[in-house]
Scaffold this motif. Sequence first.
Motif, short mmCIF file in Angstrom:
data_model
loop_
_atom_site.label_atom_id
_atom_site.label_comp_id
_atom_site.label_asym_id
_atom_site.label_seq_id
_atom_site.Cartn_x
_atom_site.Cartn_y
_atom_site.Cartn_z
N PRO A 152 -13.96 4.32 64.97
CA PRO A 152 -14.05 4.13 63.52
C PRO A 152 -13.48 2.78 63.09
O PRO A 152 -12.60 2.21 63.75
CB PRO A 152 -13.18 5.27 62.97
CG PRO A 152 -12.21 5.58 64.07
CD PRO A 152 -12.97 5.36 65.34
N HIS A 156 -24.55 6.67 65.79
CA HIS A 156 -23.62 7.66 65.26
C HIS A 156 -22.44 7.90 66.21
O HIS A 156 -21.31 8.10 65.76
CB HIS A 156 -24.35 8.98 64.99
CG HIS A 156 -25.53 8.82 64.09
ND1 HIS A 156 -25.41 8.54 62.74
CD2 HIS A 156 -26.87 8.89 64.33
CE1 HIS A 156 -26.61 8.45 62.19
NE2 HIS A 156 -27.51 8.65 63.13
N ARG A 157 -22.70 7.93 67.49
CA ARG A 157 -21.61 8.18 68.45
C ARG A 157 -20.59 7.04 68.40
O ARG A 157 -19.38 7.28 68.40
CB ARG A 157 -22.17 8.35 69.86
CG ARG A 157 -23.06 9.57 70.06
CD ARG A 157 -23.55 9.66 71.49
NE ARG A 157 -24.42 10.80 71.72
CZ ARG A 157 -25.73 10.80 71.55
NH1 ARG A 157 -26.33 9.69 71.13
NH2 ARG A 157 -26.44 11.88 71.78
N ARG A 204 -18.47 7.30 65.23
CA ARG A 204 -17.46 8.37 65.24
C ARG A 204 -16.31 8.05 66.20
O ARG A 204 -15.15 8.32 65.87
CB ARG A 204 -18.12 9.69 65.64
CG ARG A 204 -18.94 10.35 64.55
CD ARG A 204 -19.28 11.79 64.91
NE ARG A 204 -20.06 11.87 66.13
CZ ARG A 204 -21.38 11.88 66.18
NH1 ARG A 204 -22.09 11.77 65.06
NH2 ARG A 204 -22.01 12.00 67.33
#
Length: 227
Positions: free
Chosen positions: A114, A107-108, A111
Amino acid sequence: MALTLLIGNKNYSSWSLRAWLALTASGIPFEARLVPFGSAEFAAAFEGLDAPRRVPLLLDDDVAVWDSLAIIEHAAERYPDRPVWPGDRVARGMARAVAAEMHSSFHRLRRHLPMNLWRPVETRAFDADIGAEIARIGEIWRAARGRFGAGGDFLFGRFCAADAMFAPVATRFATYGVPLDPVCADYVAAIHAQPDFVAWRKAALAEPWVEPHDEVDWPEVKRVPAA
């Protein structure tokens, strides 16, 4: 009735790319319908559907399937003769496991870096937590290539749904100049040379729509020229 796949902006929509690429590369017949983020067309596309307003969304007669991995599995069930996953049982088990890990993890990384196919290659600093996610992805790629990759340039030899799941990560590594070992660098190059991905990226570079939250240099929008 042919399948219909609703997708978002090709430049930014990594989850749309995953589903589209898995179906396209497997030779599954479907119609892709692009609905730009934030548009009236996007809102209208979901009217009357028992599904969340997000892409990708697969429509199969009276069945609506959202979420990229669910779409891939639905298509594999619907067309069992198509090579969505590796044919070998052991390879297929690992392919499904790493695809699911991609789906639920990193997830990091996602984010902070992108997907943005029209951004020129420029490095962006990242912290130790993101570095750990990058390292784990490298472990996955090297393990799959080392054990099952002898038959081609992709994780399990020939291109399969696991590669579709990791394709947006490969674009991130290229876009943001992430240092890679030779195995991972060759894999990123193979994804970028895959003909279906090449076609997707060409269309992405010609899109007019800008999403500020996916532009890490905002308010500047850096773009390579469309081919």
